[in-house]
Design a protein around this motif. Structure first.
Motif, PDB file in Angstrom:
ATOM      1  N   SER A  56      40.126  37.929  36.928  1.00 10.93           N
ATOM      2  CA  SER A  56      39.685  38.866  35.899  1.00 10.93           C
ATOM      3  C   SER A  56      40.750  39.938  35.724  1.00 10.93           C
ATOM      4  O   SER A  56      41.700  40.030  36.506  1.00 10.93           O
ATOM      5  N   ARG A  57      40.597  40.747  34.701  1.00  8.16           N
ATOM      6  CA  ARG A  57      41.520  41.875  34.471  1.00  8.16           C
ATOM      7  C   ARG A  57      41.461  42.839  35.659  1.00  8.16           C
ATOM      8  O   ARG A  57      42.497  43.319  36.133  1.00  8.16           O
ATOM      9  N   GLU A  58      40.252  43.095  36.135  1.00 12.13           N
ATOM     10  CA  GLU A  58      40.068  43.990  37.276  1.00 12.13           C
ATOM     11  C   GLU A  58      40.760  43.442  38.521  1.00 12.13           C
ATOM     12  O   GLU A  58      41.390  44.186  39.278  1.00 12.13           O
ATOM     13  N   ASN A  59      40.648  42.142  38.727  1.00 12.51           N
ATOM     14  CA  ASN A  59      41.281  41.506  39.877  1.00 12.51           C
ATOM     15  C   ASN A  59      42.799  41.610  39.789  1.00 12.51           C
ATOM     16  O   ASN A  59      43.478  41.848  40.797  1.00 12.51           O
ATOM     17  N   MET A  60      43.335  41.456  38.588  1.00 11.06           N
ATOM     18  CA  MET A  60      44.776  41.561  38.389  1.00 11.06           C
ATOM     19  C   MET A  60      45.267  42.967  38.742  1.00 11.06           C
ATOM     20  O   MET A  60      46.238  43.130  39.490  1.00 11.06           O
ATOM     21  N   VAL A  61      44.584  43.982  38.220  1.00 12.32           N
ATOM     22  CA  VAL A  61      44.981  45.360  38.484  1.00 12.32           C
ATOM     23  C   VAL A  61      44.875  45.667  39.978  1.00 12.32           C
ATOM     24  O   VAL A  61      45.756  46.305  40.561  1.00 12.32           O
TER      25      VAL A  61
END
Length: 202
Positions: free
Chosen positions: A45-50
């Motif tokens: 997810s985007r959150e996981n990437m960040v």
């Protein structure tokens, strides 16, 4: 450097330069020059990437800091190295990156916690040795001083206190910490600090 570390390093540079929200996932995939399937295998997810980027940034920063401090010849040098590194690091970051990071609570909290833990440990250890060696004043309260240093950092990155559009954060950092260092130094430590300021144009 592994493939994942290479990707995280590239993402970190993009984020610091442009902010996190400036690019969609598709934009990032294009800039990274990888397949969409590979991107989604690496990041759920985007959150996981960040979050992964922040964990990588913490690891890189802590390793760089340890290597930098190993070159110091005394505690005043160590404090000066930390100050100069902090100023340079902030100069290289688009303020939008910090604002965007706040939108990802878990990653933001991880970043703040690392600053708090690292600040408390590193500064307390340096200050304690500096006191014992006569560079810093014996009457300073170690716990209080390290807490004040930390809170000053949090104040500095708070856009309500210092809006990035109005203030150069690297200059704010310099103004806060250079004068504070002068205040905790003995005459011996002060002379070393002044020599470092003059030599490095801080």
């Amino acid at each position: 450097m592994t493939f994942l570390e290479t990707i995280l390093d590239e993402l970190l540079h993009i984020f610091k330069r442009e902010g996190i929200e400036a690019n969609t996932d598709e934009d990032l995939i294009s800039k990274l020059d990888i397949r969409q399937s590979t991107f989604h295998e690496l990041f759920s997810s985007r959150e996981n990437m960040v979050k992964q980027v922040i964990l990588y940034e913490i690891e890189v920063n802590n390793r760089r800091q340890a290597e930098m401090l190993a070159k110091a010849t005394n505690p005043v040098d160590e404090i000066m190295f930390l100050l100069r590194d902090g100023i340079e690091a902030i100069r290289q970051v688009n303020p939008v990156y910090i604002a965007d990071l706040r939108k990802y609570p878990e990653a933001w909290q991880m970043s703040l916690q690392n600053v708090a833990d690292n600040n408390q440990h590193v500064n307390a250890e340096i200050l304690n040795r500096g006191i014992l060696q006569g560079y810093f004043r014996k009457d300073i309260n170690l716990q209080l001083v390290t807490k004040i240093i930390l809170e000053q950092f949090f104040m500095m990155i708070n856009p309500a206190s210092f809006p990035p559009a109005k203030y150069d954060l690297s200059e704010v950092f310099r103004s806060i910490y250079l004068y504070y260092v002068r205040g905790i130094c003995t005459d011996l430590g002060g002379k070393l600090a002044e020599a470092y300021f003059a030599k490095n144009n801080m």
